[in-house]
Design a protein around this motif. Structure first.
Motif, PDB file in Angstrom:
ATOM      1  N   ALA A  96       0.829  -1.292   0.001  1.00 11.03           N
ATOM      2  CA  ALA A  96      -0.053  -0.077   0.128  1.00 11.03           C
ATOM      3  C   ALA A  96       0.843   1.232   0.091  1.00 11.03           C
ATOM      4  N   LEU A  97       2.060   1.150   0.616  1.00 11.26           N
ATOM      5  CA  LEU A  97       3.012   2.240   0.383  1.00 11.26           C
ATOM      6  C   LEU A  97       3.875   2.538  -0.771  1.00 11.26           C
ATOM      7  N   GLU A  98       4.158   1.290  -1.210  1.00  5.98           N
ATOM      8  CA  GLU A  98       4.971   1.363  -2.451  1.00  5.98           C
ATOM      9  C   GLU A  98       4.629   0.179  -3.251  1.00  5.98           C
ATOM     10  N   PRO A  99       3.427   0.242  -4.099  1.00  6.39           N
ATOM     11  CA  PRO A  99       2.900  -1.208  -4.905  1.00  6.39           C
ATOM     12  C   PRO A  99       3.958  -1.850  -5.783  1.00  6.39           C
ATOM     13  N   ASN A 100       5.167  -1.112  -6.215  1.00  8.51           N
ATOM     14  CA  ASN A 100       6.018  -1.782  -7.103  1.00  8.51           C
ATOM     15  C   ASN A 100       7.355  -2.369  -6.197  1.00  8.51           C
ATOM     16  N   ASP A 101       7.220  -2.713  -5.156  1.00  7.22           N
ATOM     17  CA  ASP A 101       8.349  -2.975  -4.304  1.00  7.22           C
ATOM     18  C   ASP A 101       8.534  -4.508  -4.587  1.00  7.22           C
ATOM     19  N   PRO A 102       9.546  -4.924  -5.304  1.00  8.16           N
ATOM     20  CA  PRO A 102      10.043  -6.241  -5.540  1.00  8.16           C
ATOM     21  C   PRO A 102       9.942  -7.359  -4.317  1.00  8.16           C
ATOM     22  N   VAL A 103      10.730  -6.629  -3.333  1.00  8.12           N
ATOM     23  CA  VAL A 103      10.906  -7.555  -2.228  1.00  8.12           C
ATOM     24  C   VAL A 103       9.491  -7.915  -1.454  1.00  8.12           C
ATOM     25  N   ALA A 104       8.757  -6.872  -1.478  1.00  4.96           N
ATOM     26  CA  ALA A 104       7.447  -7.146  -0.854  1.00  4.96           C
ATOM     27  C   ALA A 104       6.558  -8.230  -1.601  1.00  4.96           C
ATOM     28  N   LEU A 105       6.761  -8.028  -2.935  1.00 13.37           N
ATOM     29  CA  LEU A 105       5.902  -8.827  -3.853  1.00 13.37           C
ATOM     30  C   LEU A 105       6.680 -10.158  -3.864  1.00 13.37           C
ATOM     31  N   GLY A 106       7.692 -10.463  -3.606  1.00 10.95           N
ATOM     32  CA  GLY A 106       8.452 -11.634  -3.355  1.00 10.95           C
ATOM     33  C   GLY A 106       7.901 -12.497  -2.293  1.00 10.95           C
ATOM     34  N   VAL A 107       7.886 -11.661  -1.000  1.00  8.20           N
ATOM     35  CA  VAL A 107       7.624 -12.266   0.256  1.00  8.20           C
ATOM     36  C   VAL A 107       6.218 -12.585   0.246  1.00  8.20           C
ATOM     37  N   GLN A 108       5.274 -11.531  -0.181  1.00  7.61           N
ATOM     38  CA  GLN A 108       4.103 -12.166  -0.471  1.00  7.61           C
ATOM     39  C   GLN A 108       3.668 -13.280  -1.226  1.00  7.61           C
ATOM     40  N   GLY A 109       4.372 -13.231  -2.297  1.00  4.42           N
ATOM     41  CA  GLY A 109       4.378 -14.741  -3.174  1.00  4.42           C
ATOM     42  C   GLY A 109       4.753 -15.949  -2.589  1.00  4.42           C
ATOM     43  N   GLU A 110       5.713 -15.628  -1.782  1.00  6.42           N
ATOM     44  CA  GLU A 110       6.141 -17.048  -0.992  1.00  6.42           C
ATOM     45  C   GLU A 110       5.021 -17.541   0.013  1.00  6.42           C
ATOM     46  N   ALA A 111       4.612 -16.599   0.766  1.00  5.20           N
ATOM     47  CA  ALA A 111       3.604 -16.772   1.484  1.00  5.20           C
ATOM     48  C   ALA A 111       2.333 -17.497   0.746  1.00  5.20           C
ATOM     49  N   SER A 130       8.713  -7.882 -14.428  1.00  3.65           N
ATOM     50  CA  SER A 130       8.629  -6.783 -15.286  1.00  3.65           C
ATOM     51  C   SER A 130       9.356  -5.620 -14.467  1.00  3.65           C
ATOM     52  N   LEU A 131       9.288  -5.740 -13.233  1.00  3.94           N
ATOM     53  CA  LEU A 131      10.043  -4.443 -12.383  1.00  3.94           C
ATOM     54  C   LEU A 131      11.337  -4.523 -12.606  1.00  3.94           C
ATOM     55  N   CYS A 132      11.973  -5.931 -12.767  1.00  3.74           N
ATOM     56  CA  CYS A 132      13.193  -5.924 -12.505  1.00  3.74           C
ATOM     57  C   CYS A 132      13.950  -5.954 -14.121  1.00  3.74           C
ATOM     58  N   GLY A 133      13.204  -6.146 -15.169  1.00  2.00           N
ATOM     59  CA  GLY A 133      13.576  -6.164 -16.366  1.00  2.00           C
ATOM     60  C   GLY A 133      14.660  -7.322 -16.772  1.00  2.00           C
ATOM     61  N   ALA A 134      15.524  -6.929 -17.462  1.00  2.75           N
ATOM     62  CA  ALA A 134      16.522  -8.177 -18.016  1.00  2.75           C
ATOM     63  C   ALA A 134      17.369  -8.526 -16.972  1.00  2.75           C
ATOM     64  N   LYS A 135      17.900  -7.851 -15.879  1.00  4.67           N
ATOM     65  CA  LYS A 135      18.787  -8.109 -15.012  1.00  4.67           C
ATOM     66  C   LYS A 135      18.259  -9.007 -13.986  1.00  4.67           C
ATOM     67  N   PRO A 136      19.224  -9.813 -13.605  1.00  4.86           N
ATOM     68  CA  PRO A 136      18.710 -10.823 -12.410  1.00  4.86           C
ATOM     69  C   PRO A 136      18.129 -10.138 -11.171  1.00  4.86           C
ATOM     70  N   CYS A 137      17.373 -10.853 -10.513  1.00  3.73           N
ATOM     71  CA  CYS A 137      16.541 -10.220  -9.390  1.00  3.73           C
ATOM     72  C   CYS A 137      16.192 -11.373  -8.389  1.00  3.73           C
ATOM     73  N   ALA A 138      17.070 -11.036  -7.186  1.00  8.29           N
ATOM     74  CA  ALA A 138      16.799 -12.128  -6.122  1.00  8.29           C
ATOM     75  C   ALA A 138      15.404 -12.458  -5.693  1.00  8.29           C
ATOM     76  N   PRO A 139      14.478 -11.426  -5.539  1.00  8.60           N
ATOM     77  CA  PRO A 139      13.202 -11.787  -5.192  1.00  8.60           C
ATOM     78  C   PRO A 139      12.225 -12.654  -6.370  1.00  8.60           C
ATOM     79  N   ALA A 140      12.930 -12.206  -7.625  1.00  6.50           N
ATOM     80  CA  ALA A 140      12.189 -13.310  -8.686  1.00  6.50           C
ATOM     81  C   ALA A 140      12.748 -14.740  -8.459  1.00  6.50           C
ATOM     82  N   THR A 141      13.970 -14.890  -8.268  1.00  7.04           N
ATOM     83  CA  THR A 141      14.887 -16.132  -8.278  1.00  7.04           C
ATOM     84  C   THR A 141      14.225 -17.074  -7.251  1.00  7.04           C
ATOM     85  N   SER A 142      14.166 -16.401  -6.010  1.00 12.10           N
ATOM     86  CA  SER A 142      13.497 -17.077  -4.852  1.00 12.10           C
ATOM     87  C   SER A 142      12.169 -17.548  -5.150  1.00 12.10           C
TER      88      SER A 142
END
Length: 165
Positions: A96-111, A130-142
């Protein structure tokens, strides 16, 4: 007398517009004490002291309720305690504070994966990618690895049925 309702309405509208920008503060302006409590909570989480972590992170949020990182860390504490619904609620507050936070999206996805909502977790994964683009992203990998593994709750053995005499 005829202008009084118009003046009052304009005054209320002006006060509302003036106060709307006050609540949006960048992460760089989070209260320093709140960040210190957040770090203490994360250290307690790493040490496996979940109650101490919860207390420190809640203190961080009392000091500054805009501390998105504290919400995400509270979600991680809830995950460690297998309280996946609570973890999703905390990440919702961070998002709600930042809708495009990849870390929060990753933790939410894990739950979500742990609760069996794999489809919704895949939506989070797509948004993270889509937020990380072409670069590797730890939340996406996890999250991707967890989706491949599947929900742990589904793999747990069901409780044994009571024996009838």
């Amino acid at each position: 007398m005829r202008l009084l309702p118009i003046v009052v309405a304009l005054g209320v509208m002006g006060a509302t517009i003036a106060s709307s920008g006050e609540t949006q503060v960048p992460d760089a302006q989070i209260n320093a004490q709140s960040l210190q409590w957040q770090k203490a909570g994360e250290a307690a989480l790493a040490a496996g002291q979940y109650q101490a972590a919860d207390d420190a992170l809640e203190t961080a949020l009392i000091i500054d309720p805009r501390n998105r990182g504290a919400f995400v860390s509270l979600a991680r504490v809830a995950q460690k305690q297998k309280l996946y619904g609570q973890a999703i609620r905390f990440t919702n507050k961070a998002l709600a504070l930042e809708p495009n936070d990849p870390v929060a999206l990753g933790v939410q996805g894990e739950a979500m994966v742990e609760l069996g909502a794999v489809g919704r977790a895949q939506q989070n994964l797509a948004k993270i990618k889509s937020l990380c683009g072409a670069k590797p992203c730890a939340p996406a990998t996890s999250l991707s690895a967890l989706i491949q593994r599947g929900p742990a709750m589904a793999k747990a053995e069901p409780p044994a049925a009571p024996k009838k005499n």
